[in-house]
Scaffold this motif. Structure first.
Motif, PDB file in Angstrom:
ATOM      1  N   LYS A 195      -0.278   4.268  10.052  1.00 47.53           N
ATOM      2  CA  LYS A 195       0.912   3.428   9.913  1.00 47.53           C
ATOM      3  C   LYS A 195       0.593   1.966  10.200  1.00 47.53           C
ATOM      4  O   LYS A 195       1.048   1.069   9.488  1.00 47.53           O
ATOM      5  CB  LYS A 195       1.994   3.920  10.872  1.00 47.53           C
ATOM      6  N   ARG A 196      -0.176   1.752  11.231  1.00 42.06           N
ATOM      7  CA  ARG A 196      -0.457   0.385  11.674  1.00 42.06           C
ATOM      8  C   ARG A 196      -1.179  -0.413  10.603  1.00 42.06           C
ATOM      9  O   ARG A 196      -0.890  -1.602  10.388  1.00 42.06           O
ATOM     10  CB  ARG A 196      -1.283   0.438  12.956  1.00 42.06           C
ATOM     11  N   PHE A 197      -2.104   0.217   9.921  1.00 48.25           N
ATOM     12  CA  PHE A 197      -2.911  -0.485   8.925  1.00 48.25           C
ATOM     13  C   PHE A 197      -2.514  -0.115   7.495  1.00 48.25           C
ATOM     14  O   PHE A 197      -3.243  -0.429   6.551  1.00 48.25           O
ATOM     15  CB  PHE A 197      -4.394  -0.220   9.181  1.00 48.25           C
ATOM     16  N   GLU A 198      -1.364   0.556   7.376  1.00 48.14           N
ATOM     17  CA  GLU A 198      -0.759   0.880   6.080  1.00 48.14           C
ATOM     18  C   GLU A 198      -1.766   1.527   5.126  1.00 48.14           C
ATOM     19  O   GLU A 198      -1.959   1.090   3.998  1.00 48.14           O
ATOM     20  CB  GLU A 198      -0.149  -0.379   5.456  1.00 48.14           C
ATOM     21  N   LEU A 199      -2.392   2.586   5.611  1.00 43.23           N
ATOM     22  CA  LEU A 199      -3.374   3.291   4.791  1.00 43.23           C
ATOM     23  C   LEU A 199      -2.656   4.106   3.725  1.00 43.23           C
ATOM     24  O   LEU A 199      -1.758   4.895   4.032  1.00 43.23           O
ATOM     25  CB  LEU A 199      -4.233   4.210   5.663  1.00 43.23           C
ATOM     26  N   PRO A 200      -3.029   3.966   2.482  1.00 44.48           N
ATOM     27  CA  PRO A 200      -2.331   4.690   1.405  1.00 44.48           C
ATOM     28  C   PRO A 200      -2.685   6.170   1.411  1.00 44.48           C
ATOM     29  O   PRO A 200      -3.785   6.569   1.827  1.00 44.48           O
ATOM     30  CB  PRO A 200      -2.852   4.000   0.136  1.00 44.48           C
TER      31      PRO A 200
END
Length: 360
Positions: A296-301
């Motif tokens: 979530k923090r690094f918005e990993l797809p």
């Protein structure tokens, strides 16, 4: 041969003589990678009667982790100016769709092997501003360590620490295997380390619903043989109960560790290699700890997993085939030096165990 082992094996043969007059074979699944390795290393299969088959289950945490997880870890590792990847050693060589963490490290990525989650947290404290992402894989055995590290990171304000979580729960996977009914499982050799946390009473529901004995064992050959004898005796008597021959396991497990898991994680639908998405079979961080959730923090797809052509790791960890029935294994195209799938990489993988101890 150890006298106790010899006596137990004799008893197993006696029980099987009676059982095999009623059925052609008995299949017992071990759902612990350490059991898999111990069975292969000790040559245990050679001591058992023909028709008693020991098959591997989804007990290797690296093996059940989907390829898409490795791809996310490699994507972060490639951003070497921003991230340090802290991981257990077995994850380093697991192939992703385009590379492994080992290959990323050879290309300049900062990938460091740690022995526990708290070592990853300590690394984050030492490095200051650089983001340390801990690859949080494993079952109920390692999940409490991740939970404690996340709690400490929040308490201490260590803002450059996060976890890419892939923790899984063993009971839903066992349930899914029995419900699928495409592999015959007459009883379970249940994991020792996981059961220290869960307690052997956690398997009561499986035994009642499916009529399968569930016996917890330690890891030396005598413990495993004692568990096999207990499973076979239940089958001979027409019983199905959850019991333990491992003194370290209490019926109710470790309440402190279970409370820690409840405080930090919530159950979630999770994808397993070959088994697909199993409801409520994984652990994700609660909302109050979302700042430490690397995805979530690094918005990993979200990405899809693509198995390597010919690799049957998924079938091996579901008991559908043995490593010797995989063409890549039997042809020598998948080896510990050049692994194609995670079952050959992990120190708890069924293919690695078979290659090292049973191939000849």
């Amino acid at each position: 041969m150890n006298k106790a082992v010899s006596l137990s094996c004799k008893k197993i043969h006696e029980i099987c003589d009676g059982l095999f007059s009623r059925r052609q074979r008995v299949q017992i699944m071990e759902v612990c990678g350490t059991h898999t390795m111990s069975i292969a290393r000790s040559g245990l299969r050679s001591l058992l009667p023909e028709g008693l088959n020991l098959i591997s289950g989804p007990g290797c945490p690296v093996c059940v982790t989907e390829q898409s997880y490795v791809d996310k870890a490699v994507a972060l590792a490639d951003r070497s100016s921003e991230f340090v990847i802290a991981t257990y050693g077995d994850m380093v060589r697991v192939p992703g769709s385009r590379s492994s963490l080992a290959e990323a490290r050879a290309g300049g990525a900062d990938v460091r092997v740690v022995t526990s989650a708290d070592r990853a947290l300590e690394l984050a404290r030492q490095l200051g501003q650089k983001q340390v992402v801990f690859l949080a894989v494993g079952f109920e055995t390692t999940a409490p360590g991740t939970a404690l590290a996340v709690q400490e990171a929040k308490r201490q304000g260590v803002n450059n620490f996060s976890a890419l979580t892939a923790h899984k729960l063993i009971l839903p996977a066992m349930d899914a295997l029995l419900a699928a009914d495409d592999v015959r499982i007459d009883g379970f050799l249940c994991p020792g380390h996981v059961s220290v946390i869960l307690g052997y009473g956690a398997y009561d529901g499986l035994s009642r619903r499916y009529g399968r004995p569930c016996v917890v064992a330690g890891f030396d050959p005598l413990q495993i043989i004692a568990a096999l004898e207990a499973i076979l005796q239940q089958l001979a008597d027409g019983r199905s109960e959850a019991v333990s021959v491992y003194p370290a396991v209490a019926r109710d497990g470790n309440p402190t560790a279970l409370k820690l898991l409840e405080d930090v994680f919530v159950e979630a639908d999770t994808s397993w290699r070959s088994l697909g998405v199993i409801p409520n079979s994984g652990l994700v961080l609660r909302q109050e700890f979302a700042e430490f959730d690397a995805a979530k923090r690094f918005e990993l797809p979200a990405t899809e997993s693509h198995e390597s052509p010919g690799c049957r790791c998924g079938d091996v960890i579901c008991g559908r085939c043995t490593p010797f029935e995989c063409e890549l294994f039997s042809s020598g195209r998948c080896t510990p030096r050049a692994p194609v799938g995670p079952c050959m990489v992990s120190s708890e993988g069924a293919c690695a165990a078979a290659y090292k101890y049973e191939k000849r």
